[in-house]
Design an enzyme around this catalytic site. Structure first.
Site, short mmCIF file in Angstrom:
data_model
loop_
_atom_site.label_atom_id
_atom_site.label_comp_id
_atom_site.label_asym_id
_atom_site.label_seq_id
_atom_site.Cartn_x
_atom_site.Cartn_y
_atom_site.Cartn_z
CD GLU A 183 27.96 11.07 39.70
OE1 GLU A 183 27.67 11.57 38.58
OE2 GLU A 183 28.55 11.70 40.60
CE1 TYR A 192 54.14 15.02 52.27
CE2 TYR A 192 51.75 15.10 52.46
CZ TYR A 192 52.93 15.60 51.94
OH TYR A 192 52.91 16.68 51.09
CE1 TYR A 196 30.38 22.05 36.78
CE2 TYR A 196 30.87 22.12 34.43
CZ TYR A 196 31.10 21.60 35.68
OH TYR A 196 32.05 20.61 35.84
CE LYS A 232 25.68 5.33 53.88
NZ LYS A 232 25.83 3.96 54.43
#
Length: 317
Positions: free
Chosen positions: A19, A58, A179, A305
């Site tokens: 990924e 902002y 999970y 990486k």
């Protein structure tokens, strides 16, 4: 080609996949290619590309601050199209509930079909930066199961506001998250598994797990999933530790446990270079044990990486 077809065609041989995270806006995609290039040696049949939530910034103007929404890492679908064109492998965009209306999701799915993207990972997504709890986007899907249903409806030619005869209907293969140590918001692992089965019953074709460091957690998770009738492939996700800060950061963000021997090794490491090597060696052993168990694929979270992933893959695949 669908992920499930890649797994079937492998005939029991474990696949390698990974990924990537899109680069921040203002950077060049060549940097991304430089991290993908070395990993193509191991013939990944598919590569996942994450999608980031929108966030507030902002902007000061005339002494006042104006709040605006931005995305720091845009271009997931475009990156997927580029990867497929450059490398000839399937690229899988992560599709989120958070930050998208159902109409915007439909536009994204249409774009994926046009571009020949056959696979998607359907996720609820995280809360917005600075917010403690997830709040569904107005007009958007609230849960991943709702997103799976929308994708599968489009596969049947059913759009949000009409049903169209489609000469080339999409046939998206849909992955969802699992999970092994339960989702942070779930009251129990059993309750979390029930939610996972709902996603599979809605049409999810395969599962990719959140990172974990104790393989026994994955083995028990798979056993429990099979016991309640989940039969789709369950792909383990692996994240090699890379810096000392991961000792605090990963358990805090992902709600997971780390084995004591790994913790001790990292604490004794003299610097982050040593930690990175410890992470490689641990992931190699973890991967080999998972392959011996018979997993269909080992999926690595590269986080932009690839040098440590390359070291691991060179010893495993």
């Amino acid at each position: 080609m669908k992920v499930t077809q890649h797994i079937e065609d492998a005939k029991g041989k474990p696949l390698f996949s990974f990924e990537i995270v899109p680069p921040q806006k203002g950077t060049n995609i060549k940097d991304l290619y430089q991290n993908i290039d070395p990993l193509m040696e191991f013939k990944p049949p598919f590569i996942d590309v994450t999608t980031s939530r929108e966030e507030y910034v902002y902007i000061e103007k005339d002494g006042l601050f104006d709040r605006r929404i931005t995305r720091m890492r845009p271009g997931t679908v475009g990156i997927c199209a580029s990867i497929q064109h450059k490398y000839g492998v399937d690229a899988i965009p992560h599709v989120l509930c958070g930050g998208f209306t159902k109409e915007e999701t439909e536009y994204l799915l249409v774009d994926c079909q046009y571009l020949g993207i056959d696979n998607l990972v359907a996720l609820r997504g995280d809360p917005m930066k600075g917010e403690k709890y997830f709040e569904p986007t107005k007009g958007g899907n609230a849960y991943a199961v709702d997103l799976v249903k929308q994708i599968k409806a489009m596969n049947a030619g059913q759009f949000l506001h009409d049903t169209l005869p489609m000469q080339n209907a999409p046939d998206f293969c849909v992955g969802v998250a699992g999970y092994p140590e339960k989702h942070i918001e779930a009251p129990s692992l059993e309750a979390d598994l029930k939610r996972l089965k709902e996603k599979v019953d809605a049409g999810a074709d395969y599962i990719v797990t959140q990172m974990f460091f104790d393989n026994q957690r994955y083995f028990k998770f798979v056993e429990a999933a099979r016991a309640i009738g989940i039969t789709v492939p369950i792909i383990p996700g692996i994240k090699p530790v890379a810096v000392k800060r991961h000792l605090q950061l990963l358990p805090q963000v992902f709600w997971l446990d780390m084995p004591q021997d790994l913790i001790h090794s990292i604490e004794q490491a003299k610097d982050n270079a040593a930690v990175r090597q410890i992470g490689v060696e641990f992931a190699v052993q973890q991967s080999k044990e998972l392959i011996e168990f018979g997993v269909p694929c080992v999926h690595y979270y590269s986080m932009g990486k690839s040098d440590n992933i390359h070291q691991i893959a060179s010893q495993v695949f």
